[in-house]
Design a protein around this motif. Sequence first.
Motif, PDB file in Angstrom:
ATOM      1  N   PRO A   1      -6.112  -9.117   5.173  1.00 24.01           N
ATOM      2  CA  PRO A   1      -6.224  -8.030   4.187  1.00 24.01           C
ATOM      3  C   PRO A   1      -6.040  -6.636   4.777  1.00 24.01           C
ATOM      4  O   PRO A   1      -6.384  -5.653   4.110  1.00 24.01           O
ATOM      5  N   PHE A   2      -5.498  -6.525   5.982  1.00 23.98           N
ATOM      6  CA  PHE A   2      -5.353  -5.205   6.598  1.00 23.98           C
ATOM      7  C   PHE A   2      -4.579  -4.215   5.715  1.00 23.98           C
ATOM      8  O   PHE A   2      -4.939  -3.034   5.664  1.00 23.98           O
ATOM      9  N   PRO A   3      -3.506  -4.626   5.016  1.00 25.61           N
ATOM     10  CA  PRO A   3      -2.863  -3.666   4.106  1.00 25.61           C
ATOM     11  C   PRO A   3      -3.820  -3.113   3.052  1.00 25.61           C
ATOM     12  O   PRO A   3      -3.737  -1.928   2.684  1.00 25.61           O
ATOM     13  N   ALA A   4      -4.746  -3.946   2.559  1.00 32.18           N
ATOM     14  CA  ALA A   4      -5.747  -3.447   1.617  1.00 32.18           C
ATOM     15  C   ALA A   4      -6.691  -2.468   2.314  1.00 32.18           C
ATOM     16  O   ALA A   4      -7.174  -1.505   1.696  1.00 32.18           O
ATOM     17  N   PHE A   5      -6.979  -2.698   3.590  1.00 33.00           N
ATOM     18  CA  PHE A   5      -7.795  -1.778   4.390  1.00 33.00           C
ATOM     19  C   PHE A   5      -7.146  -0.402   4.419  1.00 33.00           C
ATOM     20  O   PHE A   5      -7.824   0.629   4.320  1.00 33.00           O
ATOM     21  N   ILE A   6      -5.829  -0.377   4.570  1.00 35.06           N
ATOM     22  CA  ILE A   6      -5.099   0.899   4.565  1.00 35.06           C
ATOM     23  C   ILE A   6      -5.011   1.470   3.155  1.00 35.06           C
ATOM     24  O   ILE A   6      -5.231   2.662   2.934  1.00 35.06           O
ATOM     25  N   ALA A   7      -4.698   0.610   2.178  1.00 32.52           N
ATOM     26  CA  ALA A   7      -4.524   1.086   0.805  1.00 32.52           C
ATOM     27  C   ALA A   7      -5.789   1.748   0.270  1.00 32.52           C
ATOM     28  O   ALA A   7      -5.723   2.717  -0.491  1.00 32.52           O
ATOM     29  N   GLY A   8      -6.964   1.241   0.667  1.00 37.37           N
ATOM     30  CA  GLY A   8      -8.211   1.792   0.161  1.00 37.37           C
ATOM     31  C   GLY A   8      -8.445   3.234   0.531  1.00 37.37           C
ATOM     32  O   GLY A   8      -9.272   3.919  -0.094  1.00 37.37           O
ATOM     33  N   LEU A   9      -7.724   3.741   1.536  1.00 39.05           N
ATOM     34  CA  LEU A   9      -7.901   5.138   1.924  1.00 39.05           C
ATOM     35  C   LEU A   9      -7.513   6.100   0.817  1.00 39.05           C
ATOM     36  O   LEU A   9      -7.981   7.242   0.790  1.00 39.05           O
ATOM     37  N   CYS A  10      -6.661   5.647  -0.100  1.00 37.68           N
ATOM     38  CA  CYS A  10      -6.238   6.530  -1.188  1.00 37.68           C
ATOM     39  C   CYS A  10      -7.397   6.888  -2.112  1.00 37.68           C
ATOM     40  O   CYS A  10      -7.315   7.845  -2.887  1.00 37.68           O
TER      41      CYS A  10
ATOM     42  N   GLY B   1     -15.245  -2.103  -2.040  1.00 38.04           N
ATOM     43  CA  GLY B   1     -14.007  -2.717  -1.565  1.00 38.04           C
ATOM     44  C   GLY B   1     -14.019  -2.973  -0.066  1.00 38.04           C
ATOM     45  O   GLY B   1     -13.623  -4.051   0.397  1.00 38.04           O
ATOM     46  N   TYR B   2     -14.473  -1.983   0.704  1.00 41.40           N
ATOM     47  CA  TYR B   2     -14.501  -2.156   2.157  1.00 41.40           C
ATOM     48  C   TYR B   2     -15.588  -3.134   2.587  1.00 41.40           C
ATOM     49  O   TYR B   2     -15.495  -3.727   3.666  1.00 41.40           O
ATOM     50  N   TYR B   3     -16.609  -3.317   1.768  1.00 43.09           N
ATOM     51  CA  TYR B   3     -17.625  -4.332   2.072  1.00 43.09           C
ATOM     52  C   TYR B   3     -16.981  -5.721   2.045  1.00 43.09           C
ATOM     53  O   TYR B   3     -17.302  -6.583   2.879  1.00 43.09           O
ATOM     54  N   TYR B   4     -16.070  -5.938   1.115  1.00 45.15           N
ATOM     55  CA  TYR B   4     -15.488  -7.268   0.930  1.00 45.15           C
ATOM     56  C   TYR B   4     -14.094  -7.430   1.528  1.00 45.15           C
ATOM     57  O   TYR B   4     -13.572  -8.546   1.552  1.00 45.15           O
ATOM     58  N   VAL B   5     -13.490  -6.358   2.013  1.00 46.43           N
ATOM     59  CA  VAL B   5     -12.075  -6.440   2.357  1.00 46.43           C
ATOM     60  C   VAL B   5     -11.802  -7.524   3.407  1.00 46.43           C
ATOM     61  O   VAL B   5     -10.851  -8.310   3.265  1.00 46.43           O
TER      62      VAL B   5
ATOM     63  N   PRO C   1     -10.597 -13.203   2.482  1.00 48.07           N
ATOM     64  CA  PRO C   1      -9.835 -14.439   2.719  1.00 48.07           C
ATOM     65  C   PRO C   1     -10.656 -15.714   2.613  1.00 48.07           C
ATOM     66  O   PRO C   1     -10.087 -16.787   2.372  1.00 48.07           O
ATOM     67  N   VAL C   2     -11.982 -15.650   2.801  1.00 51.33           N
ATOM     68  CA  VAL C   2     -12.793 -16.867   2.797  1.00 51.33           C
ATOM     69  C   VAL C   2     -13.513 -17.093   1.465  1.00 51.33           C
ATOM     70  O   VAL C   2     -14.218 -18.089   1.311  1.00 51.33           O
ATOM     71  N   LEU C   3     -13.341 -16.202   0.514  1.00 47.17           N
ATOM     72  CA  LEU C   3     -14.043 -16.358  -0.764  1.00 47.17           C
ATOM     73  C   LEU C   3     -13.565 -17.576  -1.547  1.00 47.17           C
ATOM     74  O   LEU C   3     -14.307 -18.121  -2.369  1.00 47.17           O
ATOM     75  N   ILE C   4     -12.344 -18.022  -1.297  1.00 46.15           N
ATOM     76  CA  ILE C   4     -11.812 -19.177  -2.023  1.00 46.15           C
ATOM     77  C   ILE C   4     -12.138 -20.495  -1.328  1.00 46.15           C
ATOM     78  O   ILE C   4     -11.817 -21.557  -1.833  1.00 46.15           O
ATOM     79  N   HIS C   5     -12.802 -20.432  -0.168  1.00 44.77           N
ATOM     80  CA  HIS C   5     -13.125 -21.646   0.574  1.00 44.77           C
ATOM     81  C   HIS C   5     -14.369 -22.309   0.002  1.00 44.77           C
ATOM     82  O   HIS C   5     -15.029 -21.798  -0.898  1.00 44.77           O
ATOM     83  N   CYS C   6     -14.712 -23.436   0.590  1.00 43.66           N
ATOM     84  CA  CYS C   6     -15.825 -24.221   0.074  1.00 43.66           C
ATOM     85  C   CYS C   6     -17.174 -23.708   0.534  1.00 43.66           C
ATOM     86  O   CYS C   6     -18.188 -23.976  -0.098  1.00 43.66           O
ATOM     87  N   CYS C   7     -17.207 -22.944   1.641  1.00 46.76           N
ATOM     88  CA  CYS C   7     -18.485 -22.639   2.294  1.00 46.76           C
ATOM     89  C   CYS C   7     -18.592 -21.153   2.593  1.00 46.76           C
ATOM     90  O   CYS C   7     -17.601 -20.424   2.632  1.00 46.76           O
ATOM     91  N   THR C   8     -19.827 -20.729   2.821  1.00 51.88           N
ATOM     92  CA  THR C   8     -20.098 -19.357   3.244  1.00 51.88           C
ATOM     93  C   THR C   8     -20.835 -19.394   4.576  1.00 51.88           C
ATOM     94  O   THR C   8     -21.734 -20.209   4.767  1.00 51.88           O
ATOM     95  N   TYR C   9     -20.458 -18.493   5.477  1.00 53.84           N
ATOM     96  CA  TYR C   9     -21.076 -18.451   6.798  1.00 53.84           C
ATOM     97  C   TYR C   9     -21.343 -17.002   7.190  1.00 53.84           C
ATOM     98  O   TYR C   9     -20.589 -16.086   6.813  1.00 53.84           O
ATOM     99  N   ALA C  10     -22.390 -16.801   7.994  1.00 55.24           N
ATOM    100  CA  ALA C  10     -22.848 -15.457   8.321  1.00 55.24           C
ATOM    101  C   ALA C  10     -21.816 -14.673   9.125  1.00 55.24           C
ATOM    102  O   ALA C  10     -21.712 -13.454   8.983  1.00 55.24           O
TER     103      ALA C  10
ATOM    104  N   GLY D   1     -17.282  -8.161   9.048  1.00 54.89           N
ATOM    105  CA  GLY D   1     -16.484  -7.009   8.646  1.00 54.89           C
ATOM    106  C   GLY D   1     -17.199  -6.098   7.673  1.00 54.89           C
ATOM    107  O   GLY D   1     -16.905  -4.893   7.599  1.00 54.89           O
ATOM    108  N   ALA D   2     -18.173  -6.634   6.911  1.00 50.47           N
ATOM    109  CA  ALA D   2     -18.926  -5.812   5.961  1.00 50.47           C
ATOM    110  C   ALA D   2     -19.790  -4.786   6.665  1.00 50.47           C
ATOM    111  O   ALA D   2     -20.184  -3.771   6.070  1.00 50.47           O
ATOM    112  N   ALA D   3     -20.113  -5.027   7.936  1.00 49.54           N
ATOM    113  CA  ALA D   3     -20.953  -4.095   8.680  1.00 49.54           C
ATOM    114  C   ALA D   3     -20.288  -2.726   8.803  1.00 49.54           C
ATOM    115  O   ALA D   3     -20.982  -1.706   8.911  1.00 49.54           O
ATOM    116  N   PHE D   4     -18.970  -2.680   8.778  1.00 46.96           N
ATOM    117  CA  PHE D   4     -18.259  -1.394   8.874  1.00 46.96           C
ATOM    118  C   PHE D   4     -18.593  -0.503   7.682  1.00 46.96           C
ATOM    119  O   PHE D   4     -18.945   0.669   7.851  1.00 46.96           O
TER     120      PHE D   4
END
Length: 506
Positions: free
Chosen positions: A225-234, A339-343, A347-356, A361-364
Amino acid sequence: MHPKLEPIEVTLARRWTDFRRRRLAWAGGVGYSLVFLLLLGVALNLINIAVPGYFGKDDISRHLVRVAGHSLGDAVGAVGWFDFSKVHYRPLTFKIWYALSFFFFEKPVLYHLCSTLQSVLNGLLIYYLVMRISGQKRAALWSFLAFNVFPSSAFVVGWGLATTADKLYLTFALIAAHILLSDRNAALRQPGVDWWKLSRPEILRQAGIALCLVLGLMSKEAMIPFPAFIAGLCLLVKPWRGWIWSLLVSSAIVGIYLAIRLQNMLFDNPYISPPTLVNVFPHMLHYWLWPGVWNNYELYDVIAASSQFQLWLAGLLALLPVGLLLARRKWRWALAYSGYYYVFISPVLIHCCTYANYAYGAAFAVAVMFAYVFRMGERAWVRAVACAVFAVLAAHSAHIQWSNYRNGVMQRAAHTSLASIVRVHDRRSGDDQAKFAIVAQNNWTWHVLFNGFMPNKYKPMRDVDGLNLVGRVTVHHHWPGAFGVEGIPEGAVRLRMTPKGYLVEE
């Protein structure tokens, strides 16, 4: 003017002063020293560093370089730069992982210190980014503190070098953010230039951002999602010509990467169920609530294992930053924070599991939010509320670190007692190929055993206190609601773990 033949100590002092002046000018103001910040970052992770030999299952399964008689070159060279057929394409991560494992796996303190410094580096990049933007060392310091006490940071550090991928991709994203800031500052000094006209310095900066993206993709798929990381600056600043070029180039690189890797990464992945959009909202809720549930360790069970009071309190704490921004009519900033919390989680939101570790990346976003709250001129009551949120995050971080330490103590006790049992049994029976089945009596002991010895579907630990135990040790569930004890080899010696981690014969 300085004399031509000044004393050497005067020359060194003058050059050191000039260096500090240039460094502080680059940082945007007079900030805290690098040594102080490094020591502070290490101090915030002391419990993780002190863990006695606790390594995650990935570290153990990858540590083959010494026990298999391989050289460092054999291990590092086995990872191909252009092998895209694997589920995980992380050649840069694996090479660094193998190298650090080769030198430090048998030195637990240094091993965990390496993991800590990798994460503290990201905190430093955030600190200097805030300094360059605001010039306020107090705001920058709070961003550094918030990043290091964020629960996923503590989890990633404590999990060891196995999470090098998580730390490495964020490093490249933050370096790219610094380059983008430099590019914008340069663009502000030269207004009115057409967006497609780039000078030589601007071309070099764009090449640097593209290189960061490529290295990030070689570290972990979370960089997609790096392009979204850049796009969010707008949402935060007015776009400039370098922003447009960065967005176009990064989107093209990610597009090529997905064209090569999408099938292997998602649909041919044996470790996860087929991806589905049905998982997105529940997983978003897990990641949103988890930092505020101070006594949860691994995140995947945060809703099922927490009380209603904990979940409501965690939800309130998570909404406070958004509510503060909306109350000040900064809706774009509120959207940017969410947006930056989830950016990098997306990629893993569509997977079966969640892991710490996926929440790293949300720490940023959280760190930058604390910098915003503790900037000069902020109201005292807002800072007081922020301190309460910080206290909850710190308590959660301490809980994770203490859990890692407890796991490490139990794992060390299990290794020592297993080695003793095997040696005595082999000597008495005269059979050095006897099987041993360790039966977990509850979820906590299973967690320790899973990470320390590997379950049936993996090769068990190769070496325990000098004993080669490949194929001789298996681990099994045995408590209500678990999977039972199927698969125990016939004639195997059954062992169980005591509350302190020692293994005894049943």
